[in-house]
Motif scaffolding. Structure first.
Motif, short mmCIF file in Angstrom:
data_model
loop_
_atom_site.label_atom_id
_atom_site.label_comp_id
_atom_site.label_asym_id
_atom_site.label_seq_id
_atom_site.Cartn_x
_atom_site.Cartn_y
_atom_site.Cartn_z
N VAL A 47 0.85 -1.19 0.00
CA VAL A 47 0.00 0.00 0.00
C VAL A 47 0.89 1.24 0.00
O VAL A 47 1.78 1.38 0.84
CB VAL A 47 -0.93 0.03 1.22
N VAL A 48 0.65 2.13 -0.96
CA VAL A 48 1.43 3.36 -1.10
C VAL A 48 0.46 4.52 -1.19
O VAL A 48 -0.54 4.45 -1.90
CB VAL A 48 2.30 3.31 -2.37
N ASN A 49 0.78 5.60 -0.48
CA ASN A 49 0.02 6.82 -0.58
C ASN A 49 0.56 7.58 -1.79
O ASN A 49 1.67 8.11 -1.76
CB ASN A 49 0.18 7.65 0.71
N LEU A 50 -0.18 7.60 -2.88
CA LEU A 50 0.30 8.20 -4.12
C LEU A 50 0.43 9.72 -4.03
O LEU A 50 1.28 10.31 -4.67
CB LEU A 50 -0.62 7.84 -5.28
N LYS A 51 -0.39 10.34 -3.20
CA LYS A 51 -0.32 11.79 -3.04
C LYS A 51 0.94 12.19 -2.27
O LYS A 51 1.66 13.09 -2.67
CB LYS A 51 -1.56 12.31 -2.33
N GLU A 52 1.17 11.52 -1.16
CA GLU A 52 2.33 11.85 -0.33
C GLU A 52 3.58 11.09 -0.73
O GLU A 52 4.65 11.36 -0.21
CB GLU A 52 2.01 11.54 1.14
N MET A 53 3.45 10.13 -1.64
CA MET A 53 4.55 9.30 -2.12
C MET A 53 5.29 8.62 -0.96
O MET A 53 6.50 8.73 -0.81
CB MET A 53 5.51 10.10 -2.99
N GLU A 54 4.52 7.94 -0.13
CA GLU A 54 5.11 7.22 0.99
C GLU A 54 4.34 5.93 1.21
O GLU A 54 3.19 5.81 0.80
CB GLU A 54 5.10 8.05 2.26
N ASN A 55 4.98 4.98 1.86
CA ASN A 55 4.33 3.72 2.17
C ASN A 55 3.40 3.92 3.35
O ASN A 55 3.69 4.70 4.26
CB ASN A 55 5.37 2.65 2.52
N LYS A 56 2.31 3.23 3.34
CA LYS A 56 1.35 3.31 4.44
C LYS A 56 1.49 2.05 5.28
O LYS A 56 1.62 0.96 4.76
CB LYS A 56 -0.08 3.40 3.91
#
Length: 98
Positions: A47-56
């Motif tokens: 799962v990756v937060n595409l807006k923040e470009m970080e892993n969740k």
């Protein structure tokens, strides 16, 4: 899912048409997805937060107030299915990051 459906679809459209708009859109999308590999093992997070470009790692359910941990375990299918899309993107762009 995003990799095989969105990125794969864009790359497939590029392969069929040669239209650079698909290649450029693939690069923009992949630049957001590539952060999924920023894990201690290099195995991509699921799962990756595409807006923040970080892993969740935590998901908060607003309906029941519970939090769920995820991203620690990745299946072989998840990690393996990314290879085709990222390898092809590296091939057409000449960028080894992918």
């Amino acid at each position: 899912e995003s990799t095989i459906r969105v990125l794969g679809g864009l790359l497939g459209a590029y392969a069929l048409t040669g239209d650079d708009v698909y290649k450029h859109t693939s690069v923009m999308f992949a630049d957001r997805l590539v952060h999924c590999f920023n894990t201690p093992t290099g195995i991509p997070s699921s799962v990756v937060n595409l807006k923040e470009m970080e892993n969740k790692t935590m998901l908060h359910n607003p309906f029941n107030g519970q939090s769920y941990r995820f991203g620690d375990a990745t299946t072989v299918a998840e990690a393996g299915s990314l290879q085709l899309e990222f390898a092809f993107l590296s091939h057409i762009t000449g960028d080894p990051r992918y």
